[in-house]
Design a protein around this motif. Structure first.
Motif, PDB file in Angstrom:
ATOM      1  N   ARG A  58      48.134  53.938  56.424  1.00 58.05           N
ATOM      2  CA  ARG A  58      48.969  54.180  55.551  1.00 58.05           C
ATOM      3  C   ARG A  58      50.216  53.395  55.379  1.00 58.05           C
ATOM      4  NH1 ARG A  58      49.130  60.152  54.063  1.00 58.05           N
ATOM      5  NH2 ARG A  58      51.571  59.903  53.646  1.00 58.05           N
ATOM      6  N   HIS A  59      50.725  52.604  56.594  1.00 59.22           N
ATOM      7  CA  HIS A  59      52.116  51.738  56.461  1.00 59.22           C
ATOM      8  C   HIS A  59      51.497  50.343  55.996  1.00 59.22           C
ATOM      9  CE1 HIS A  59      50.194  50.834  60.301  1.00 59.22           C
ATOM     10  NE2 HIS A  59      50.715  49.510  60.183  1.00 59.22           N
ATOM     11  N   GLN A  60      50.475  50.226  55.731  1.00 61.55           N
ATOM     12  CA  GLN A  60      50.077  48.757  55.224  1.00 61.55           C
ATOM     13  C   GLN A  60      50.042  48.782  53.702  1.00 61.55           C
ATOM     14  OE1 GLN A  60      46.550  46.942  57.209  1.00 61.55           O
ATOM     15  NE2 GLN A  60      45.667  46.785  55.230  1.00 61.55           N
ATOM     16  N   ILE A  61      51.044  47.718  53.303  1.00 61.31           N
ATOM     17  CA  ILE A  61      51.101  47.564  51.849  1.00 61.31           C
ATOM     18  C   ILE A  61      49.867  47.221  50.924  1.00 61.31           C
ATOM     19  CG2 ILE A  61      51.940  45.353  51.776  1.00 61.31           C
ATOM     20  CD1 ILE A  61      54.004  46.468  49.825  1.00 61.31           C
ATOM     21  N   THR A  62      49.148  46.314  51.397  1.00 63.66           N
ATOM     22  CA  THR A  62      47.647  46.071  50.652  1.00 63.66           C
ATOM     23  C   THR A  62      46.721  46.769  51.502  1.00 63.66           C
ATOM     24  OG1 THR A  62      48.428  43.805  50.561  1.00 63.66           O
ATOM     25  CG2 THR A  62      46.297  43.980  50.556  1.00 63.66           C
ATOM     26  N   LYS A  63      46.007  47.334  50.519  1.00 65.20           N
ATOM     27  CA  LYS A  63      44.676  48.104  50.778  1.00 65.20           C
ATOM     28  C   LYS A  63      43.349  47.465  50.755  1.00 65.20           C
ATOM     29  CE  LYS A  63      47.542  51.731  51.521  1.00 65.20           C
ATOM     30  NZ  LYS A  63      47.830  51.984  53.100  1.00 65.20           N
ATOM     31  N   VAL A  77      31.602  42.722  40.555  1.00 67.88           N
ATOM     32  CA  VAL A  77      32.228  44.120  41.240  1.00 67.88           C
ATOM     33  C   VAL A  77      33.558  44.440  40.899  1.00 67.88           C
ATOM     34  CG1 VAL A  77      32.370  45.224  43.490  1.00 67.88           C
ATOM     35  CG2 VAL A  77      30.244  43.687  43.103  1.00 67.88           C
ATOM     36  N   LEU A  78      33.827  45.367  40.447  1.00 67.48           N
ATOM     37  CA  LEU A  78      35.163  45.520  39.929  1.00 67.48           C
ATOM     38  C   LEU A  78      35.777  46.528  40.834  1.00 67.48           C
ATOM     39  CD1 LEU A  78      34.686  45.925  36.084  1.00 67.48           C
ATOM     40  CD2 LEU A  78      34.851  43.767  37.544  1.00 67.48           C
ATOM     41  N   LEU A  79      37.122  46.485  41.324  1.00 65.35           N
ATOM     42  CA  LEU A  79      38.116  47.455  41.883  1.00 65.35           C
ATOM     43  C   LEU A  79      38.860  47.927  40.696  1.00 65.35           C
ATOM     44  CD1 LEU A  79      38.932  49.167  44.254  1.00 65.35           C
ATOM     45  CD2 LEU A  79      40.522  47.037  44.740  1.00 65.35           C
ATOM     46  N   GLN A  80      38.912  49.172  40.635  1.00 61.28           N
ATOM     47  CA  GLN A  80      39.767  49.719  39.322  1.00 61.28           C
ATOM     48  C   GLN A  80      40.783  50.911  39.898  1.00 61.28           C
ATOM     49  OE1 GLN A  80      36.940  51.218  36.527  1.00 61.28           O
ATOM     50  NE2 GLN A  80      36.734  48.980  35.305  1.00 61.28           N
ATOM     51  N   LEU A  81      41.862  50.817  39.287  1.00 66.05           N
ATOM     52  CA  LEU A  81      43.063  51.806  39.441  1.00 66.05           C
ATOM     53  C   LEU A  81      43.308  52.675  38.379  1.00 66.05           C
ATOM     54  CD1 LEU A  81      45.651  52.719  41.012  1.00 66.05           C
ATOM     55  CD2 LEU A  81      46.562  50.846  39.746  1.00 66.05           C
ATOM     56  N   THR A  88      41.988  50.765  35.205  1.00 59.05           N
ATOM     57  CA  THR A  88      42.360  49.530  34.988  1.00 59.05           C
ATOM     58  C   THR A  88      41.776  48.724  36.138  1.00 59.05           C
ATOM     59  OG1 THR A  88      44.172  50.082  33.812  1.00 59.05           O
ATOM     60  CG2 THR A  88      44.353  48.057  34.743  1.00 59.05           C
ATOM     61  N   THR A  89      41.232  47.582  35.851  1.00 61.36           N
ATOM     62  CA  THR A  89      40.688  46.614  36.725  1.00 61.36           C
ATOM     63  C   THR A  89      41.627  45.753  37.533  1.00 61.36           C
ATOM     64  OG1 THR A  89      38.591  46.428  35.596  1.00 61.36           O
ATOM     65  CG2 THR A  89      39.001  44.604  37.248  1.00 61.36           C
ATOM     66  N   VAL A  90      41.874  45.991  38.757  1.00 61.93           N
ATOM     67  CA  VAL A  90      42.832  45.149  39.701  1.00 61.93           C
ATOM     68  C   VAL A  90      42.263  44.225  40.598  1.00 61.93           C
ATOM     69  CG1 VAL A  90      44.272  47.239  39.497  1.00 61.93           C
ATOM     70  CG2 VAL A  90      42.724  47.031  41.376  1.00 61.93           C
ATOM     71  N   ALA A 104      37.300  43.972  48.537  1.00 63.09           N
ATOM     72  CA  ALA A 104      38.255  43.832  47.685  1.00 63.09           C
ATOM     73  C   ALA A 104      39.835  44.455  48.212  1.00 63.09           C
ATOM     74  CB  ALA A 104      37.842  44.597  46.278  1.00 63.09           C
ATOM     75  N   SER A 105      40.581  44.056  47.528  1.00 58.81           N
ATOM     76  CA  SER A 105      41.985  44.591  48.120  1.00 58.81           C
ATOM     77  C   SER A 105      43.000  44.990  46.882  1.00 58.81           C
ATOM     78  CB  SER A 105      42.875  43.527  48.996  1.00 58.81           C
ATOM     79  OG  SER A 105      42.789  42.403  48.071  1.00 58.81           O
ATOM     80  N   TYR A 106      44.141  45.646  46.951  1.00 57.08           N
ATOM     81  CA  TYR A 106      45.153  45.873  46.176  1.00 57.08           C
ATOM     82  C   TYR A 106      46.217  46.142  46.760  1.00 57.08           C
ATOM     83  CZ  TYR A 106      47.944  48.281  42.955  1.00 57.08           C
ATOM     84  OH  TYR A 106      49.053  48.605  42.006  1.00 57.08           O
ATOM     85  N   ARG A 107      47.336  45.480  46.401  1.00 55.55           N
ATOM     86  CA  ARG A 107      48.775  45.329  47.092  1.00 55.55           C
ATOM     87  C   ARG A 107      49.658  46.436  46.218  1.00 55.55           C
ATOM     88  NH1 ARG A 107      52.081  42.208  50.321  1.00 55.55           N
ATOM     89  NH2 ARG A 107      54.374  42.467  49.684  1.00 55.55           N
ATOM     90  N   PHE A 108      50.061  47.497  46.963  1.00 51.70           N
ATOM     91  CA  PHE A 108      50.978  48.467  46.330  1.00 51.70           C
ATOM     92  C   PHE A 108      52.214  47.830  45.856  1.00 51.70           C
ATOM     93  CE2 PHE A 108      47.870  51.591  47.481  1.00 51.70           C
ATOM     94  CZ  PHE A 108      48.129  52.727  47.086  1.00 51.70           C
ATOM     95  N   LYS A 109      52.657  48.450  44.679  1.00 47.57           N
ATOM     96  CA  LYS A 109      54.128  47.893  44.308  1.00 47.57           C
ATOM     97  C   LYS A 109      55.227  48.660  44.861  1.00 47.57           C
ATOM     98  CE  LYS A 109      52.455  45.798  39.891  1.00 47.57           C
ATOM     99  NZ  LYS A 109      50.930  46.119  40.241  1.00 47.57           N
TER     100      LYS A 109
END
Length: 383
Positions: A58-63, A77-81, A88-90, A104-109
């Protein structure tokens, strides 16, 4: 019997129909209901199975997400939010070779929770999509404290300090995942300004030692400490401590008179006048090292004796510090049980110039070991 050509043709048609029905003749495609006769339906190709998973804390900003499924070269291969009702493709991965899993990864704002899914696109067409999967980014709290019950800085001095003097305090911080930066800040106008900074050497427990600035002005200042936040841990901002830096040159009235009596031995002493007009006792306090005068005092020999007696206490505090308790036991052996500290202060006051005729609240007998003890403490040594 000779059959007519019409009868022969009719028998031939009936015979062919019977063979198809029994399966002994050549196969003939039959169109499904609703399709024109003679239409052939292709066998349906099953959609590729697709799954998404994540083990990011949970504490990791990039998932980080693992997307599993049989893919081909050229697949996307799309990762979508999910944003409201839309996706939305991220992140997009174009495969250069067949694979069974893709990262794939996503960094929370900002901190919060969001829903994600994976989509497989082949030859411009979406051929598979996973169900939504939630991921949360939440920093952990930071622990920071001082010796004060409310974790503020510089509380030992009771809100006042002599100009030119400095007091020191320690901040302890516990950082689970990384080094932490701790700052001492002072309020200048409406802006908090960092005047000292310390970064811990490693994760875990760390300390920072801060001192008040040595100012010569009579001024009131506000201090606080701040632990900077990281992507994994929240920051900490302490409560504010208000400190009055007091220069004796600005003393007036009875406070100035008392200071003039003692300034040779307590040159940067914080002295205040009691706010209670009926208070007839003056006293000194530890650990803030301050003297409060009774409002009933008037200039003269008695006031001189009292001022020097309280100054003697301050000098005793400086010698014994936090071991004042053990010092009391030693002084009781020298001067008498229960009043050793007070008798010492009387004997020190006489050595500083007080007149015994206007003193003697506790003793006037300061010879022998009593006089030796007073001389030692006045010189900055334990009795």
């Amino acid at each position: 019997m000779r059959r007519s050509p019409v009868v022969v043709a009719l028998l031939a048609v009936l015979s062919a129909s019977l063979v198809v029905a029994l399966g002994t003749g050549p196969a003939v495609a039959t169109a499904p209901t609703g399709l024109p006769a003679g239409t052939v339906q292709a066998a349906a190709t099953p959609a590729p199975a697709l799954a998404i998973s994540s083990v990011s804390p949970r504490h990791q900003i990039t998932k980080y997400f693992t997307i599993r499924g049989a893919t081909r070269t050229g697949d996307r291969v799309l990762l979508q939010l999910r944003s409201g009702t839309t996706w939305t493709t991220v992140s997009t991965r174009i495969l250069r070779s067949p694979a069974t899993s893709t990262r794939a990864s996503y960094r929370f704002k900002r901190e919060g929770s969001a829903s994600f899914r994976a989509v497989l696109v082949r030859a411009g067409q979406t051929v598979a999509a996973t169900t939504a999967r939630a991921a949360t980014y939440r920093r952990v709290a930071t622990e920071a404290w001082t010796n004060a019950a409310d974790n503020r800085l510089f509380t030992r001095i009771g809100g006042r300090i002599a100009a030119g003097e400095r007091t020191t305090d320690t901040v302890v911080v516990f950082g689970q995942f990384g080094r932490r930066t701790i700052s001492l800040q002072v309020l200048r106008g409406t802006k908090w300004t960092t005047i000292a900074r310390h970064t811990t050497s490693a994760p875990g427990y760390g300390t920072a030692r801060f001192s008040t600035p040595a100012t010569t002005a009579t001024v009131t200042r506000k201090y606080r400490y701040q632990v900077s936040g990281t992507t994994a841990e929240r920051g900490v901002t302490s409560r504010v401590t208000t400190v009055r830096h007091m220069n004796p040159r600005d003393y007036r009235g009875a406070v100035r008179t008392a200071y003039n009596y003692m300034k040779g031995y307590c040159p940067r002493q914080v002295i205040t006048l009691s706010s209670n007009p009926r208070q007839d006792t003056s006293y000194s306090t530890y650990p803030n090292m301050q003297i409060e005068l009774a409002r009933t005092l008037v200039p003269g020999r008695t006031m001189q004796y009292i001022a020097l007696h309280e100054c003697a206490h301050i000098r005793t505090f400086k010698v014994y510090g936090d071991s004042i308790g053990s010092g009391e036991k030693r002084l009781d052996k020298i001067y008498g049980k229960g009043k050793g500290v007070e008798m010492l202060a009387d004997c020190m006051a006489y050595r500083m110039g007080a007149d015994k005729r206007f003193g003697g609240s506790y003793t006037t007998r300061c010879t022998g070991s009593r006089g030796t003890a007073a001389a030692r403490v006045l010189a900055g040594k334990k009795a």
